[in-house]
Design a protein around this motif. Structure first.
Motif, short mmCIF file in Angstrom:
data_model
loop_
_atom_site.label_atom_id
_atom_site.label_comp_id
_atom_site.label_asym_id
_atom_site.label_seq_id
_atom_site.Cartn_x
_atom_site.Cartn_y
_atom_site.Cartn_z
N GLY A 157 2.01 -1.78 -1.97
CA GLY A 157 0.71 -1.68 -1.33
C GLY A 157 -0.42 -1.52 -2.33
O GLY A 157 -1.49 -2.10 -2.19
N ASN A 158 -0.19 -0.71 -3.36
CA ASN A 158 -1.24 -0.52 -4.34
C ASN A 158 -1.65 -1.84 -4.96
O ASN A 158 -2.83 -2.19 -5.00
CB ASN A 158 -0.75 0.41 -5.47
CG ASN A 158 -1.33 1.80 -5.34
OD1 ASN A 158 -1.59 2.24 -4.23
ND2 ASN A 158 -1.55 2.46 -6.44
N ASP A 281 -6.70 -1.86 4.54
CA ASP A 281 -5.47 -1.35 3.94
C ASP A 281 -4.50 -1.04 5.09
O ASP A 281 -4.59 0.00 5.73
CB ASP A 281 -5.75 -0.10 3.10
CG ASP A 281 -4.46 0.48 2.51
OD1 ASP A 281 -3.38 -0.11 2.73
OD2 ASP A 281 -4.55 1.52 1.82
N ASP A 310 2.67 -3.66 3.61
CA ASP A 310 3.73 -3.19 2.71
C ASP A 310 5.11 -3.37 3.34
O ASP A 310 5.61 -2.47 4.00
CB ASP A 310 3.48 -1.71 2.39
CG ASP A 310 3.62 -1.38 0.92
OD1 ASP A 310 4.02 -2.28 0.16
OD2 ASP A 310 3.33 -0.24 0.54
N HIS A 312 7.90 -2.97 2.22
CA HIS A 312 8.88 -1.93 1.92
C HIS A 312 8.60 -0.63 2.69
O HIS A 312 9.25 0.37 2.46
CB HIS A 312 9.09 -1.72 0.42
CG HIS A 312 7.92 -1.18 -0.36
ND1 HIS A 312 7.75 -1.50 -1.69
CD2 HIS A 312 6.90 -0.37 -0.05
CE1 HIS A 312 6.67 -0.87 -2.15
NE2 HIS A 312 6.14 -0.18 -1.16
N LYS A 313 7.62 -0.68 3.58
CA LYS A 313 7.43 0.45 4.49
C LYS A 313 7.95 0.04 5.87
O LYS A 313 9.15 0.01 6.08
CB LYS A 313 5.97 0.88 4.50
CG LYS A 313 5.62 1.58 3.19
CD LYS A 313 4.20 2.04 3.14
CE LYS A 313 3.94 2.80 1.86
NZ LYS A 313 2.50 3.00 1.64
#
Ligand SMILES: *Cc1c(COP(=O)(O)O)cnc(C)c1O
Length: 506
Positions: A157-158, A281, A310, A312-313
């Motif tokens: 995400g970053n 975001d 994201d 991976h979330k």
């Protein structure tokens, strides 16, 4: 004639013969399957000190000068990792925003490594490139973003958010800014607007792009920790009058602390009116837009110019996988494409080195692509909806425990704290409130050490609270129902001991 006979094969220290590869691989898969099956009987976290873990891996050992038996190395790695890891796939792992990894994703990682596609260029990774493009479009479809968008997968995400920031800077600052940087006299003074609840990537982005963290204008939030649009609007207009260049508004679709969702529709309207870029975001919350009946505020993420998601979330991809989505597919190449003479790539195809800052790139999309097919839209909507429901159930159940004080509930995040009954009335007095913060910090650590569950914390209006975030398809209702009693048991004991230590100042 060009032929390599068996006998001329080169001896390589990394070679593993086919039969041996099979044997080692089957054994590894057996061990992983066992691990997944017994997950719920294991401790969530090992609760060992860094020095203990260092001892286990023989951390002081120097680089081996000669090689060792590959079977033994693999066995040892399995023992170390299965015996000394924190398991975020455990049904009672609820810390931060870290998901259980989908089993198909585990297999996907293996397959991706086997092909070892370099998804920087189509020529180097034809199938993988097209799979990544499709994955990006599917993620867009899942959250209701236009399928005609551009985008790519990132490490998380970053990086997804920071890439969007870079792309916006390139677009709003123009060629001059990119070529001469910020030092040129008369260069625009760019401003970014967001709330204090926004993740720290925004400071990193402002810093590494040379804008400086003071370019971020922090707008106050309302009771629900959502950005105040009235203050936002007047601040943008004030900055315009003062000759600054408002660049973008960052809205959050699911804040890290409490799962708060900014009024995204209103933010979109303000950005349209004032000519600003609207970035969302959605690292945590965007996939929740696939759940029927979610708030219109969340659905309005489809009005954004760019979104960070994201996988991976809430798409349960094994780490790492982030994703950028941009409404206008020309956005990314316009910001990142350079063509040196030694690059001869066909313009018609997608070359991901042109779409971001990475050059060689791994095949992150495969694990996401596989999971999206295994579960489908309905499967994702079901898992995410269930996790939101479980979080709400926990939050409602807190009312039955006088020593548990409920704070917030948003998406799949519930926050609360342990507050001994005799301190309830005085909990706002400075000394008591500071004690409650210490007490809950202690409770959090003790729960982690117990290995029974894993929570993290939030600080809400200066109160340190326990935070449970369910991004975990293995969590059951029973797992959730056990939490209040665990917190009570740990809390009462910690309270007793802490007060004794403070010799009853409280
Ligand atoms: C997790 C998260 C991030 C950071 O993402 P990483 O994958 O950890 O890099 C940014 N913003 C929000 C809202 C998040 O939940």
């Amino acid at each position: 004639m060009y032929s390599i006979r068996e006998s001329t094969r080169r001896e390589s220290p990394l070679q593993i013969e086919s039969q041996e590869f099979r044997r080692l691989g089957y054994r590894l898969i057996d061990r992983i399957a066992e691990h997944l099956q017994e997950l719920n009987t294991l401790r969530v976290s090992p609760g060992e000190t860094p020095s203990r873990v260092r001892e286990v891996i023989d951390g002081g050992r120097s680089l081996p000068q000669s090689g060792s038996d590959v079977g033994e190395i693999l066995e040892r790695a399995q023992r170390i990792l299965f015996d000394h890891s924190l398991f975020n796939g455990h049904p009672r792992f609820w810390g931060y925003i870290t998901a259980s990894a989908a089993p198909v994703g585990i297999l996907g990682e293996l397959l991706a490594a086997a092909v070892n596609a370099n998804v920087g260029a189509f020529r180097l990774a034809p199938a993988a490139t097209e799979i990544e493009s499709q994955t990006v479009r599917w993620i867009a479809e899942l959250i209701g973003f236009p399928k005609s968008c551009g985008g790519l997968l990132t490490s998380g995400g970053n990086v997804a958010n920071i890439l969007c920031f870079l792309a916006v800077r390139a677009r709003m600052g123009g060629t001059a800014l990119r070529e001469t940087g910020l030092s040129r006299p008369g260069a625009p003074v760019l401003r970014i607007y967001t709330s204090r609840e926004t993740h720290t990537w925004v400071q990193k982005a402002a810093d590494i792009t040379g804008l400086g963290t003071e370019a971020v204008v922090w707008i106050e939030t309302d009771e629900g920790l959502r950005i105040r649009t009235d203050l936002l609007k007047s601040r943008i207009q004030q900055d315009q009058r003062e000759g600054l260049t408002p660049m973008m508004v960052v809205g959050t679709a699911g804040s890290v602390s409490t799962g708060a969702i900014d009024p995204l529709g209103e933010l979109a309207a303000i950005c349209r009116q004032e000519g600003l870029w609207f970035h969302v975001d959605g690292a945590y919350g965007a996939p929740a837009a696939a759940v029927p009946g979610v708030s219109t505020d969340l659905l309005a993420l489809r009005e954004a110019d760019s979104v960070a998601v994201d996988p991976h979330k809430w798409l349960y991809a094994p780490l790492e996988a982030g994703c950028v989505l941009v409404r206008d597919p020309r956005t990314l190449p316009a910001a990142f494409s350079y063509h040196p003479s030694y690059y001869h790539f066909d313009e018609e195809t997608t070359n991901y080195f042109d779409q971001g800052i990475q050059n060689s790139r791994g095949f992150r999309a495969l694990k996401v692509w596989l999971a999206l097919q295994q579960a489908g839209r309905q499967g994702y909507a079901k898992m995410i909806a269930e996790e939101i429901d479980l979080s709400r159930e926990l939050f409602r159940s807190l009312a039955f425990y006088p020593e548990l004080e409920a704070f917030t509930q948003g998406l799949s995040i519930a926050t609360f704290r342990f507050c001994p009954s005799d301190l309830r009335d005085g909990r706002d007095e400075p000394e008591v409130s500071s004690y409650l913060n210490d007490l809950n910090r202690e409770i959090l650590n003790r729960i982690e050490r117990s290995g029974e569950a894993f929570l993290s914390n939030a600080v809400i209006r200066e109160s340190f609270v326990l935070r449970m975030c369910i991004v975990n398809f293995r969590t059951t209702r029973e797992d959730v129902q056990r939490l209040p009693d665990l917190v009570l048991e740990v809390g009462r004991k910690a309270d007793l001991e802490l007060r004794r230590r403070l010799s009853c100042r409280i």
